[in-house]
Enzyme design. Structure first.
Site, PDB file in Angstrom:
ATOM      1  N   HIS A  23     100.086 -23.848  66.185  1.00 23.99           N
ATOM      2  CA  HIS A  23      99.040 -23.828  67.217  1.00 23.99           C
ATOM      3  C   HIS A  23      99.649 -23.594  68.593  1.00 23.99           C
ATOM      4  CE1 HIS A  23      95.489 -25.371  64.849  1.00 23.99           C
ATOM      5  NE2 HIS A  23      96.479 -25.338  63.984  1.00 23.99           N
ATOM      6  N   ASP A 116      92.007 -25.883  72.001  1.00 24.94           N
ATOM      7  CA  ASP A 116      92.160 -25.618  70.574  1.00 24.94           C
ATOM      8  C   ASP A 116      90.880 -26.073  69.862  1.00 24.94           C
ATOM      9  OD1 ASP A 116      93.084 -25.871  67.846  1.00 24.94           O
ATOM     10  OD2 ASP A 116      95.121 -25.818  68.670  1.00 24.94           O
ATOM     11  N   TRP A 355      98.643 -18.390  59.351  1.00 23.49           N
ATOM     12  CA  TRP A 355      97.965 -17.309  60.066  1.00 23.49           C
ATOM     13  C   TRP A 355      98.898 -16.615  61.055  1.00 23.49           C
ATOM     14  CZ3 TRP A 355      94.881 -13.732  59.319  1.00 23.49           C
ATOM     15  CH2 TRP A 355      94.207 -13.063  60.342  1.00 23.49           C
TER      16      TRP A 355
HETATM   17  C1  UDX Z   1     100.097 -24.021  60.396  1.00 21.77           C
HETATM   18  C2  UDX Z   1      99.391 -23.737  59.073  1.00 21.77           C
HETATM   19  O1  UDX Z   1     100.208 -24.014  57.996  1.00 21.77           O
HETATM   20  C3  UDX Z   1      98.874 -22.336  59.036  1.00 21.77           C
HETATM   21  O2  UDX Z   1      98.340 -22.036  57.774  1.00 21.77           O
HETATM   22  C4  UDX Z   1      97.844 -22.207  60.097  1.00 21.77           C
HETATM   23  O3  UDX Z   1      97.271 -20.923  60.052  1.00 21.77           O
HETATM   24  C5  UDX Z   1      98.500 -22.485  61.437  1.00 21.77           C
HETATM   25  O4  UDX Z   1      99.119 -23.757  61.432  1.00 21.77           O
HETATM   26  P1  UDX Z   1     102.611 -23.011  59.947  1.00 21.77           P
HETATM   27  O5  UDX Z   1     102.580 -23.522  58.562  1.00 21.77           O
HETATM   28  O6  UDX Z   1     103.723 -23.435  60.770  1.00 21.77           O
HETATM   29  O7  UDX Z   1     101.216 -23.258  60.709  1.00 21.77           O
HETATM   30  O8  UDX Z   1     102.633 -21.397  59.769  1.00 21.77           O
HETATM   31  P2  UDX Z   1     102.382 -20.210  60.761  1.00 21.77           P
HETATM   32  O9  UDX Z   1     100.959 -20.146  61.177  1.00 21.77           O
HETATM   33  O10 UDX Z   1     102.894 -19.017  60.079  1.00 21.77           O
HETATM   34  O11 UDX Z   1     103.237 -20.520  62.050  1.00 21.77           O
HETATM   35  C6  UDX Z   1     104.629 -20.645  62.027  1.00 21.77           C
HETATM   36  C7  UDX Z   1     105.198 -20.121  63.321  1.00 21.77           C
HETATM   37  O12 UDX Z   1     106.558 -20.514  63.404  1.00 21.77           O
HETATM   38  C8  UDX Z   1     105.159 -18.606  63.399  1.00 21.77           C
HETATM   39  O13 UDX Z   1     104.748 -18.205  64.691  1.00 21.77           O
HETATM   40  C9  UDX Z   1     106.605 -18.193  63.149  1.00 21.77           C
HETATM   41  O14 UDX Z   1     107.008 -17.033  63.850  1.00 21.77           O
HETATM   42  C10 UDX Z   1     107.384 -19.394  63.618  1.00 21.77           C
HETATM   43  N1  UDX Z   1     108.632 -19.539  62.867  1.00 21.77           N
HETATM   44  C11 UDX Z   1     108.615 -19.832  61.530  1.00 21.77           C
HETATM   45  C12 UDX Z   1     109.829 -19.386  63.533  1.00 21.77           C
HETATM   46  O15 UDX Z   1     109.854 -19.094  64.731  1.00 21.77           O
HETATM   47  N2  UDX Z   1     110.972 -19.542  62.823  1.00 21.77           N
HETATM   48  C13 UDX Z   1     111.004 -19.852  61.516  1.00 21.77           C
HETATM   49  O16 UDX Z   1     112.106 -19.999  60.967  1.00 21.77           O
HETATM   50  C14 UDX Z   1     109.773 -19.996  60.832  1.00 21.77           C
END
Ligand code: UDX
Length: 460
Positions: A23, A116, A355
């Site tokens: 988020h 949010d 997402w």
């Molecule tokens: C959560 C939920 O799981 C997701 O389904 C929802 O849509 C948003 O909130 P998350 O699981 O962390 O998020 O996944 P994601 O939405 O993909 O966000 C992860 C973020 O961390 C991405 O922006 C990605 O670029 C970043 N990231 C991930 C890094 O910078 N480094 C990493 O090693 C892994």
């Protein structure tokens, strides 16, 4: 720093994020877009999460905090998820008011709260103070549409039909629905929170969504009949997408520390499109058996791989896997995901379909192997495979696990197979459309321009 006076100050937006990486990232990027267009933006999150944030050195977005009532450990410190959300609402409201008063007293009054959608109580405070209130949906418009139907009582639960037909969406099977819906017992408090996003949305002055029109046209058109929904994504840092903002070298407040040098060094000189990047985001907790199957699938695919395994997940890797695979693979606790996806060596992304990760892969044109874990990810996976045709959803067995043969097969299909060729063509197409949406005059850029123009008028 010179204090702004009301005679020449720009409009000031507080951008209030739910305290998780998935988020904070899109709301930080949206803040930067606002600043670029002349609006002062202050990102707000909780004190507990701010303690763990690694801020990029050059970051110029102001960061302020409110309290969720658990300043030491956030949700991890709470007795239960419902207790956390309830206290966050109470203490968060109170400390948000204190923050507004502090900013006003320091000569930087606030004109608008972009909040949010998980925190609808922020709108009550915006209204109480006569501020513009803009709700920001961080998930896909399709997922928002599904929860809206639940809120309105238009989608009967528990699901009983083999096919769910909702306006603006393709036919969905129960397992394509967000996990909180197809398994109502799993996280009832999060289910409630997602339904309550819509409790006061009709009172918001703006409804913003982190998607782009061309990607979710039908869902957006349908939702826009109810409120003036504006798409403002993908919120990918401009340094990657929009070369107009040349000096934008920072792109994050990261909760985990990325190991940038190791990643980039390892990727350098790998052949174009040869590397499999694997990440399950910042929150997903995999079953140990699932982790092992992915590990063996990667090994069997015989591809080079870069795998992000958070410290809390490391013990689930097969014994000696990292050492034995050191020729082929690099396993890291966190990486600069955008730089990885933007690297020409990366040809496939094995993803949990968060997402942000989904939008990032679409925007960089990286084909995906979808291995959804929970929340909105199953719906995103359905769209990745069947609507945008940007990847393959790895099939699961009766235990809901992706077996090694399935993982291997999907990776090989994407990197070498006939379906991979088609997917790569689509990936190229989406990359172009995503960039156009945020480029000057693009669908999302125009919406942000309109938002900013009205805000500036309001603040004068
Ligand atoms: C959560 C939920 O799981 C997701 O389904 C929802 O849509 C948003 O909130 P998350 O699981 O962390 O998020 O996944 P994601 O939405 O993909 O966000 C992860 C973020 O961390 C991405 O922006 C990605 O670029 C970043 N990231 C991930 C890094 O910078 N480094 C990493 O090693 C892994």
């Amino acid at each position: 720093m010179e204090k702004e006076t009301s005679a020449h100050r720009s409009a000031h937006c507080l951008v209030l994020s739910y305290p998780t990486q998935g988020h904070i990232n899109p709301m930080l990027e949206f803040s930067k877009r606002l600043e670029h267009k002349g609006v002062k933006a202050t990102l707000v999150t909780t004190s507990s999460i701010s303690k763990t944030i690694h801020k990029a050195e050059s970051s110029n977005i102001a960061l302020e905090t409110i309290s969720d009532g658990y300043d030491e450990g956030g949700i991890k410190q709470a007795e239960s998820i419902p207790a956390y959300l309830e206290r966050f609402w109470r203490v968060g409201s109170q400390t948000l008011v204190e923050l507004l008063e502090k900013l006003s007293a320091s000569g930087s009054p606030v004109d608008c709260i972009v909040y949010d959608s998980f925190l609808p109580w922020a709108l009550d405070i915006a209204k109480k103070f006569g501020l513009v209130g803009a709700v920001f949906f961080t998930q896909s418009c399709a997922v928002d549409n599904i929860f809206y139907h639940v809120h309105e009582g238009l989608l009967k639960l528990p699901l009983s039909e083999p096919e769910i037909l909702l306006p603006g969406l393709p036919p969905l099977e129960p397992q394509d629905m967000p996990s909180f819906i197809y398994d109502l017992k799993s996280y009832p408090a999060f289910f409630d929170m997602l339904v309550k996003q819509f409790s006061n949305v009709d009172k918001a002055d703006w409804v913003l969504c982190n998607t782009f029109y061309e990607l979710e046209q039908e869902a957006v058109d349908w939702m826009a009949k109810i409120w003036p929904l504006k798409t403002v994504g993908p919120t990918i840092p401009s340094m990657f997408l929009d070369k107009r903002i040349e000096d934008d070298r920072d792109y994050g407040f990261s909760i985990f520390k990325p190991n940038t040098d190791a990643c980039m060094k390892w990727l350098k000189d790998r052949p174009q499109g040869s590397v499999v990047y694997v990440s399950f985001g910042s929150m997903a907790v995999l079953e140990a058996e699932q982790m092992q199957e992915i590990a063996w699938g990667l090994r069997m695919s015989n591809s080079s791989f870069l795998w992000v395994v958070r410290a809390s997940e490391e013990a689930k890797l097969p014994e000696n896997f990292v050492e034995e695979m050191s020729e082929k693979g690099l396993v890291l606790q966190w990486c600069p995901q955008l730089e990885i996806l933007n690297h020409e060596a990366v040809g496939c992304f094995v993803t949990h379909c968060g997402w942000n990760s989904t939008l990032e892969a679409l925007s960089f044109g990286v084909p995906m192997v979808a291995v959804p874990q929970w929340t909105d990810q199953s719906t995103n996976a359905k769209f990745i495979m069947d609507v945008w045709k940007m990847g393959l959803k790895a099939p699961v067995d009766e235990k809901g696990l992706v077996r090694r043969e399935a993982a291997e097969h999907c990776i090989r299909e994407i990197l070498e197979g006939e379906r991979g060729k088609e997917i790569k063509k689509n990936a190229f197409k989406w990359r172009k459309i995503a960039k156009e949406a945020v480029d000057q005059g693009g669908s999302s850029d125009k919406n942000i321009e309109e938002f900013v123009a009205k805000l500036v008028l309001h603040s004068q």
